[in-house]
Design a protein around this motif. Structure first.
Motif, short mmCIF file in Angstrom:
data_model
loop_
_atom_site.label_atom_id
_atom_site.label_comp_id
_atom_site.label_asym_id
_atom_site.label_seq_id
_atom_site.Cartn_x
_atom_site.Cartn_y
_atom_site.Cartn_z
N GLY B 146 -30.40 42.51 35.00
CA GLY B 146 -31.31 42.38 36.13
C GLY B 146 -30.55 42.31 37.44
N SER B 147 -31.32 42.28 38.52
CA SER B 147 -30.72 42.35 39.84
C SER B 147 -29.89 41.10 40.18
CB SER B 147 -31.85 42.55 40.85
OG SER B 147 -31.38 42.38 42.13
N SER B 148 -30.39 39.90 39.83
CA SER B 148 -29.59 38.72 40.19
C SER B 148 -28.35 38.61 39.31
CB SER B 148 -30.41 37.43 40.15
OG SER B 148 -31.36 37.47 39.14
N GLU B 149 -28.43 39.14 38.07
CA GLU B 149 -27.22 39.19 37.24
C GLU B 149 -26.19 40.15 37.82
OE1 GLU B 149 -29.37 40.04 33.54
OE2 GLU B 149 -28.01 38.58 32.63
N ALA B 150 -26.67 41.25 38.39
CA ALA B 150 -25.75 42.21 39.01
C ALA B 150 -25.00 41.53 40.15
CB ALA B 150 -26.51 43.44 39.52
N GLU B 151 -25.72 40.73 40.93
CA GLU B 151 -25.07 39.99 42.02
C GLU B 151 -24.01 39.06 41.44
OE1 GLU B 151 -27.80 37.97 44.63
OE2 GLU B 151 -29.27 39.56 44.38
#
Ligand code: SF4
Lengths: 210, 460
Positions: B146-151
């Motif tokens: 997900g997007s926050s994991e990518a961050e």
């Protein structure tokens, strides 16, 4: 990064409506830029202001009522934060000043988004109807995260309790987001990398010239 | 005995984060303009920086126009330009590798990453995109996030992950002539369901896998996203090592070669679940419904168990013959089937033939590299002469982002991976199939297999 939340005291604002969805928390028309800030003004815009786009307050709406303007604890109904998974909903609540949301129940994604952003979601143990507790007069609530308890200034002796998993509790107590928490183990990460750089040097080679 | 997945997990395991989660070192992070720009921006807003920019890659693929001769910022959807320009700006600010719209290496992230040597055996790779599982075909520990994991991965170089359960899909014997990796994937999903992967890391093994080319393995692993798997993985062998050597971001080091050949060990065992398939029983597949599990061998009829909503959307009824249904569109491309061998297979079917007059047929190579190689072989002429549009690389018509697509109600045979309602546009009825079936259907003007055009054989 969020401030640590160990023990919080603030005014409780009642919004005892069930199934409040994220588009009601922050309407998409209020999300003007690809950004996580500048959202507090649009919080609950559909209820808070006379008409879309206007900033003329609706006096009856709780956040416009005297005594509640600086509320930092939201008292909500069942399934709070349902609908679109937009993280903007939590960003808007946090920027307005809410640190704690006490609801009868939460949408699961919204619940996770709260924890990632320094907002504590609380479901009181053994309390199925929050309305019955009476919230019409502005009162201070004290939420003690370490003890997992809630107390009311206007009802000495009353105490609520809530559950929270160890990992999010730790994040909130320390004021960390998941990235901040991981970076606290920077020395463990560095140690691993030093060993790994020897074992697999090609992984770390910079191919910028390629 | 540990599995190949266990070995990679242990190699990347920094420490236990708590009782449930491990901290796993991430060797490469891949981003694309639809989710990557936002992740970089949000990170910057939180005051975090990119830990190691030389190990983060951004590739433009989702929103870029597939129009021949497209402009540098040209998007295929209204308002899409900002995704391209913002991602470019954020990538440049962060100093990460950017494979921009006009870069000769540009393509769909899951096509370009193997070609460029960004994905390699034994590496851990993540990308905020569900089809990152494709890269398991090279023996990489790769999965979609997900997007926050990518961050998190970009800022810390690691992820907090719960180790998934593991499943072995063992494919015995060999696929018959004319049956592709895509057919095997659809057969697996149709047999065990779109949730059949049970959130496991799914390892493919067995004789049918051993004889597959790397491109076929990429197709098979790609579809693990449609099987409800955590990811897919295939233990690397000599074919994989030969494939990855000499690519732009691939190391030219004896140590790496030795490491890879050690990874390529014997069979692993100890999986939590095992599925066995006899490859000889697999036939060319076609989906008839709105889930990839609603697939059947060509020549079968819509089953009595079909759900009404799927039938209504697809304009079909129980008992109806799927082969022979008139079509309006055909699409060849995507991270599933947009590689050179896919285009060769399709071209072998359409060579010397023409697309039926009422069919809009589009072929978009998965990357510029694929496109250049195809053109060197003269495939572009075959497609163009047959009446196909020959596009500029990207995700193109695989998913609808606004903008140009097939008309509502259009019946489209597509070499992509998702046939969900509206996936290729409002009301568009998608039938998933191999590039051979898409090509044959485009020519026949109805759903058809290559054999019915008297074209036989697997691609050379
Ligand atoms: S080609 Fe389709 S499935 Fe593949 S990455 Fe692009 S949009 Fe996703």
């Amino acid at each position: 990064m969020p401030d640590p939340l160990i023990r919080h005291t603030g005014i409780a604002a009642p919004l005892l409506i069930d199934n409040v969805d994220t588009d009601q928390i922050i309407p998409s028309r209020e999300m003007k830029a690809v950004s996580r800030t500048g959202l507090a003004e649009g919080l609950f815009a559909g209820w808070r202001y006379r008409s879309p786009g206007s900033r003329e307050p609706v006096p009856e709406f709780v956040l416009n009522r005297p005594g509640f303007e600086r509320a930092s604890v939201l008292i909500a109904g069942a399934n709070f934060g349902c609908g679109s998974s937009r993280e903007h909903a939590v960003w808007a609540l946090a920027e307005f000043g809410f640190r704690v949301i006490i609801a009868e129940s939460f949408n699961e994604i919204f619940h996770g988004n709260c924890l990632r952003n320094g907002v504590l979601p609380v479901v009181l143990k053994g309390v199925s109807d929050l309305r019955a507790l009476g919230w019409d007069q502005a009162t201070d609530l004290t939420i003690d995260l370490a003890q997992q308890t809630v107390e009311r200034a206007d009802q000495p002796g009353w105490q609520g309790e809530f559950d929270i998993d160890a990992y999010p509790k730790h994040l909130l107590l320390e004021g960390l987001d998941p990235i901040g928490l991981t970076l606290k183990s920077a020395d463990v990460l560095d140690q691993f990398e030093q060993v790994d750089r020897v074992a697999r040097p090609w992984v770390y080679k910079d191919y910028s010239a390629a | 005995m540990p599995t190949y997945f266990d070995a990679l997990w242990d190699m990347h395991r920094i420490a236990a984060a708590d009782e449930v989660y491990d901290l796993i070192a991430i060797d490469r992070v891949l981003l694309h303009e639809r989710t990557g720009g936002v992740a970089l921006k949000s990170l910057a807003e939180k005051g975090y920086s990119v830990k190691d920019p030389s190990r983060v890659f951004a590739i433009m693929d989702h929103i870029v126009s597939f129009r021949e001769g497209r402009g540098r910022d040209e998007a295929r959807s209204p308002g899409g330009e900002t995704f391209i320009t913002e991602t470019r700006r954020m990538a440049n600010d962060a100093g990460i590798h950017l494979i921009d719209t006009d870069n000769p290496a540009q393509g769909i992230v899951h096509v370009a990453a193997p070609e460029q040597g960004i994905a390699l055996p034994g590496l851990s790779l993540v990308c905020p995109d569900s089809h990152t599982c494709s890269l398991g075909a090279l023996g990489a520990l790769a999965w979609g996030i997900g997007s926050s994991e990518a961050e998190h991965a970009v800022a810390t170089g690691c992820l907090r992950v719960k180790k998934p359960k593991q499943m072995l899909v063992r494919v015995e014997n060999e696929l018959p002539d004319g049956v592709t990796a895509k057919d095997l994937a659809l057969h697996l999903i149709a047999t065990h369901g779109a949730a059949g992967g049970k959130r496991c890391a799914v390892e493919f093994a067995g004789p049918a896998i051993q004889v597959m080319t790397v491109e076929e393995r990429l197709t098979l692993c790609n579809m693990a996203a449609e099987f409800g798997a955590f990811t897919a993985i295939i233990a690397p062998d000599e074919a994989v090592i030969a494939y990855v050597r000499g690519r732009p971001f691939s190391p030219d080091s004896k140590e790496a070669f030795l490491h890879w050949s050690k990874l390529a060990t014997s069979e692993s065992s100890g999986h939590d679940e095992i599925i066995t398939i006899d490859a000889r029983t697999v036939r060319p597949q076609i989906t008839w419904g709105t889930s990839p599990e609603e697939a059947l061998p060509l020549g079968m009829t819509v089953p009595a168990t079909a759900k009404k909503a799927a039938l209504d959307y697809m304009g079909l009824s129980v008992g109806e013959q799927i082969a022979g249904l008139p079509i309006d569109g055909a699409f060849i491309g995507s991270c599933t089937n947009g590689r050179l061998s896919d285009l060769q297979l399709a071209a072998s079917v359409i060579r010397g033939r023409r697309v039926a007059p009422h069919v809009r047929a589009v072929c978009v190579p998965g990357s510029w590299s694929v496109r250049r190689e195809a053109e060197a072989l003269g495939l572009d002429r075959i497609f163009r002469d047959a009446g196909f549009t020959w596009g500029a690389p990207g995700c193109a018509m695989c998913f609808y982002a606004g903008g140009d697509t097939f008309a509502p109600g259009a019946r489209v045979v597509s070499s992509t991976n998702r046939n969900f309602e509206g996936r290729q546009g409002p009301g568009v009825r998608t039938h998933l199939a191999s590039p051979a079936v898409v090509a044959a259907s485009a020519v026949a003007g109805v759903i058809a297999d290559a054999q019915s055009l008297s074209v036989l054989g697997r691609v050379a």
